[in-house]
Design an enzyme around this catalytic site. Structure first.
Site, mmCIF file in Angstrom:
data_model
loop_
_atom_site.group_PDB
_atom_site.id
_atom_site.type_symbol
_atom_site.label_atom_id
_atom_site.label_comp_id
_atom_site.label_asym_id
_atom_site.label_seq_id
_atom_site.Cartn_x
_atom_site.Cartn_y
_atom_site.Cartn_z
ATOM 1 N N ARG A 127 0.837 -1.195 0.000
ATOM 2 C CA ARG A 127 0.000 0.000 0.000
ATOM 3 C C ARG A 127 0.875 1.249 0.000
ATOM 4 O O ARG A 127 2.068 1.191 0.320
ATOM 5 C CB ARG A 127 -0.923 0.008 1.222
ATOM 6 C CG ARG A 127 -1.875 -1.181 1.304
ATOM 7 C CD ARG A 127 -2.686 -1.146 2.595
ATOM 8 N NE ARG A 127 -3.662 -2.236 2.663
ATOM 9 C CZ ARG A 127 -3.426 -3.436 3.188
ATOM 10 N NH1 ARG A 127 -2.222 -3.710 3.685
ATOM 11 N NH2 ARG A 127 -4.365 -4.358 3.221
ATOM 12 N N LYS A 157 -1.751 -2.601 7.556
ATOM 13 C CA LYS A 157 -3.152 -2.398 7.893
ATOM 14 C C LYS A 157 -3.609 -3.490 8.855
ATOM 15 O O LYS A 157 -3.373 -4.668 8.636
ATOM 16 C CB LYS A 157 -4.003 -2.429 6.614
ATOM 17 C CG LYS A 157 -5.445 -1.985 6.814
ATOM 18 C CD LYS A 157 -6.151 -1.867 5.480
ATOM 19 C CE LYS A 157 -7.593 -1.380 5.676
ATOM 20 N NZ LYS A 157 -8.298 -1.252 4.391
ATOM 21 N N HIS A 170 -3.071 3.514 -5.722
ATOM 22 C CA HIS A 170 -3.684 2.243 -5.318
ATOM 23 C C HIS A 170 -4.007 1.361 -6.520
ATOM 24 O O HIS A 170 -4.088 0.140 -6.389
ATOM 25 C CB HIS A 170 -4.942 2.507 -4.495
ATOM 26 C CG HIS A 170 -5.259 1.403 -3.532
ATOM 27 N ND1 HIS A 170 -4.416 1.031 -2.496
ATOM 28 C CD2 HIS A 170 -6.320 0.548 -3.451
ATOM 29 C CE1 HIS A 170 -4.948 0.026 -1.827
ATOM 30 N NE2 HIS A 170 -6.089 -0.294 -2.385
ATOM 31 N N ARG A 198 -1.415 -1.235 -6.992
ATOM 32 C CA ARG A 198 -1.597 -2.418 -6.127
ATOM 33 C C ARG A 198 -2.668 -3.335 -6.703
ATOM 34 O O ARG A 198 -2.501 -4.561 -6.728
ATOM 35 C CB ARG A 198 -1.969 -1.963 -4.720
ATOM 36 C CG ARG A 198 -2.305 -3.087 -3.733
ATOM 37 C CD ARG A 198 -2.478 -2.498 -2.341
ATOM 38 N NE ARG A 198 -3.343 -3.287 -1.472
ATOM 39 C CZ ARG A 198 -2.924 -4.247 -0.646
ATOM 40 N NH1 ARG A 198 -1.639 -4.552 -0.609
ATOM 41 N NH2 ARG A 198 -3.775 -4.891 0.131
ATOM 42 N N HIS A 222 -4.418 -9.334 3.223
ATOM 43 C CA HIS A 222 -5.867 -9.329 3.429
ATOM 44 C C HIS A 222 -6.234 -10.271 4.569
ATOM 45 O O HIS A 222 -5.749 -11.398 4.631
ATOM 46 C CB HIS A 222 -6.597 -9.790 2.159
ATOM 47 C CG HIS A 222 -6.576 -8.774 1.065
ATOM 48 N ND1 HIS A 222 -6.835 -9.094 -0.260
ATOM 49 C CD2 HIS A 222 -6.345 -7.435 1.084
ATOM 50 C CE1 HIS A 222 -6.753 -7.997 -0.991
ATOM 51 N NE2 HIS A 222 -6.460 -6.987 -0.201
ATOM 52 N N TYR A 246 -10.482 -9.674 -7.198
ATOM 53 C CA TYR A 246 -9.614 -9.558 -8.369
ATOM 54 C C TYR A 246 -9.891 -10.633 -9.413
ATOM 55 O O TYR A 246 -9.504 -10.489 -10.565
ATOM 56 C CB TYR A 246 -8.144 -9.594 -7.937
ATOM 57 C CG TYR A 246 -7.776 -8.421 -7.064
ATOM 58 C CD1 TYR A 246 -7.725 -7.129 -7.587
ATOM 59 C CD2 TYR A 246 -7.522 -8.592 -5.708
ATOM 60 C CE1 TYR A 246 -7.413 -6.048 -6.777
ATOM 61 C CE2 TYR A 246 -7.207 -7.510 -4.895
ATOM 62 C CZ TYR A 246 -7.161 -6.243 -5.435
ATOM 63 O OH TYR A 246 -6.869 -5.164 -4.633
#
Length: 334
Positions: free
Chosen positions: A147, A172, A278, A281, A304, A313
Site C-alpha cells: 500500500r 493495515k 492504489h 496495487r 488481506h 480480483y
C-alpha cells in the site's frame, strides 16, 4: 494502536476536544487517526446543534447520528464504522462511560465496485512519464503489491536484498508480512539507500539524525532512533519539527507527492482510466492471478484478513477466451 498502559484520565480542567487530543496522544494513536477521530467527534456534536454535551447523550443519540450518515448522506460502510469507532473512543477513554453493545443504527449499504486495473502496457506507459524517487516508489508498489503508506513508512532494515524480500511492519490491521522485492529494481533501490545513509550521516554530524519510533520501541531500544537501520527508506528532503515531541527530525516523505506524480503520469500517458497509486496495487494483484498465483498466496502477499477481499480480483482478471467467440461474431461468421 493503543499500548497496554494504565487507564488514563484526561485533565478535567481542559475543554472536551483538548481532552480528546490529550487522550489520543497518551495512547499514541497515529496523527492521521487523531485528526479523523476529532473530525467525527465534532460532527457528532454539531449534529445536535452544539446544544448538548456528549456526556449528556448516549446510545440513542449515537444511533440517530450513525443512521443519518447511512440514510441521508449515503456514506460507505467503512465510513460509518470509522465514525462509530471515534465515538466509542470518546465515551470509553475520554468520558469514561463505555457504551453497551446494543447500538443498532441503520446500516450503510456495502457497495462492491470492481477495482480499476491497468494492463502491463499501460503500466509501462505510466512509468515512462515518471522519474527519480517517485518512479522508484511506483515501481516498488506495483512490483510488491504494498500500500501507499506501507511504502512511505519503510525502514532501511525492512529491505532484504540477499533474500529478495520486503518486510511490511505493522501494516493495515497492525499485521506484519513479507512480500517480493522486485529483482529489476534491486540495484536502483540499493543506490538510493546508500544516498539515504549519506544524508543520515550528515544529519548526525549536524547534531540531529533521530527518527520517530513508536513509543514502546523507543523505550526498549533507547539508541535505535539514531541508528541507520531505523531510518526511512524514503525520507523527506528537509528536517521538520515533530508537533508532538517538539524535536527536529527527518520524517518520511508525504504521500501527496507520489499521488500527484502518478496522477500526472496517467494524464501524460493518455490513459482513459482512473489511475491512482492504489491502482498499481490492484494491477499487481490481478496480474499475479493471471500468471497463475494461488489466491491464498496472493492473500498473504497483500495482507488481506479475509480471502473474500482477494477474490474481487478474480472478477477483473483477463480470462482465457482463446477458442471462444462473441455471439455477435458467430452470427456473422456463418
Amino acid at each position: 494502536m493503543m499500548e497496554n498502559k494504565p487507564k488514563f484520565t484526561p485533565n478535567p480542567q481542559l475543554k472536551l476536544m483538548d481532552q480528546v487530543r490529550e487522550t489520543l496522544k497518551y495512547y499514541h494513536y497515529a496523527r492521521s487517526t487523531e485528526k479523523t477521530y476529532c473530525q467525527w467527534i465534532l460532527r457528532y456534536i454539531y449534529f445536535y446543534g452544539k446544544k448538548r454535551h456528549p456526556k449528556d447523550m448516549g446510545e440513542r443519540e449515537i444511533e440517530s447520528f450513525l443512521s443519518h450518515l447511512a440514510s441521508a448522506q449515503n456514506v460507505a460502510v467503512s465510513t460509518q464504522r470509522q465514525a462509530l469507532n471515534a465515538l466509542v473512543f470518546l465515551y470509553r477513554d475520554v468520558l469514561q462511560t463505555p457504551l453497551d453493545h446494543s447500538i443498532a443504527p441503520v446500516r450503510a449499504k456495502r457497495k462492491r465496485h470492481p477495482p480499476t486495473v491497468l494492463t502491463e502496457e499501460e503500466i509501462q506507459r505510466i512509468f515512462a512519464q515518471m522519474k527519480g524517487t517517485h518512479l522508484l516508489m511506483a515501481k516498488l508498489i506495483y512490483g510488491s503489491g504494498i500500500r501507499l503508506m506501507e511504502c512511505i513508512r519503510l525502514r532501511i532494515q525492512d529491505i532484504d536484498f540477499g533474500q529478495g524480500q520486503l518486510f511490511v511492519r505493522a501494516g493495515k490491521g497492525g499485521k506484519d508480512r513479507v512480500t517480493f522485492l522486485p529483482r529489476i529494481i534491486a540495484g536502483e533501490l540499493h543506490q538510493h539507500i546508500e544516498r539515504v545513509k549519506e544524508l543520515h550521516r550528515r544529519d548526525l554530524v549536524e547534531g540531529f539524525g533521530e527518527v520517530y519510533l513508536p513509543n514502546a520501541l523507543a523505550r526498549k531500544y533507547r539508541n535505535a532512533a539514531w541508528e541507520t537501520v531505523w531510518q526511512y527508506v524514503f525520507p523527506s528532503k528537509t528536517r521538520s519539527i515533530d508537533p508532538r515531541s517538539g524535536k527536529e527530525r527527518r520524517h518520511h516523505v508525504l504521500e501527496s507527492g507520489l499521488q500527484k506524480a502518478v496522477k500526472a503520469a496517467v494524464k501524460k500517458a493518455a490513459i482513459d482510466k482512473k489511475g491512482t497509486v492504489h491502482t498499481l496495487r490492484h494491477s499487481f494483484a490481478t496480474h499475479m492471478l493471471e500468471n497463475g498465483t494461488n489466491i491464498r498466496m496472493l492473500q498473504e502477499l497483500l495482507g488481506h484478513a479475509d480471502v473474500k477481499t482477494t477474490e474481487i480480483y478474480t472478477h477483473v482478471m483477463r480470462k482465457d477466451l482463446e477458442g471462444s467467440k462473441s455471439p455477435l461474431d458467430r452470427i456473422y461468421d456463418k
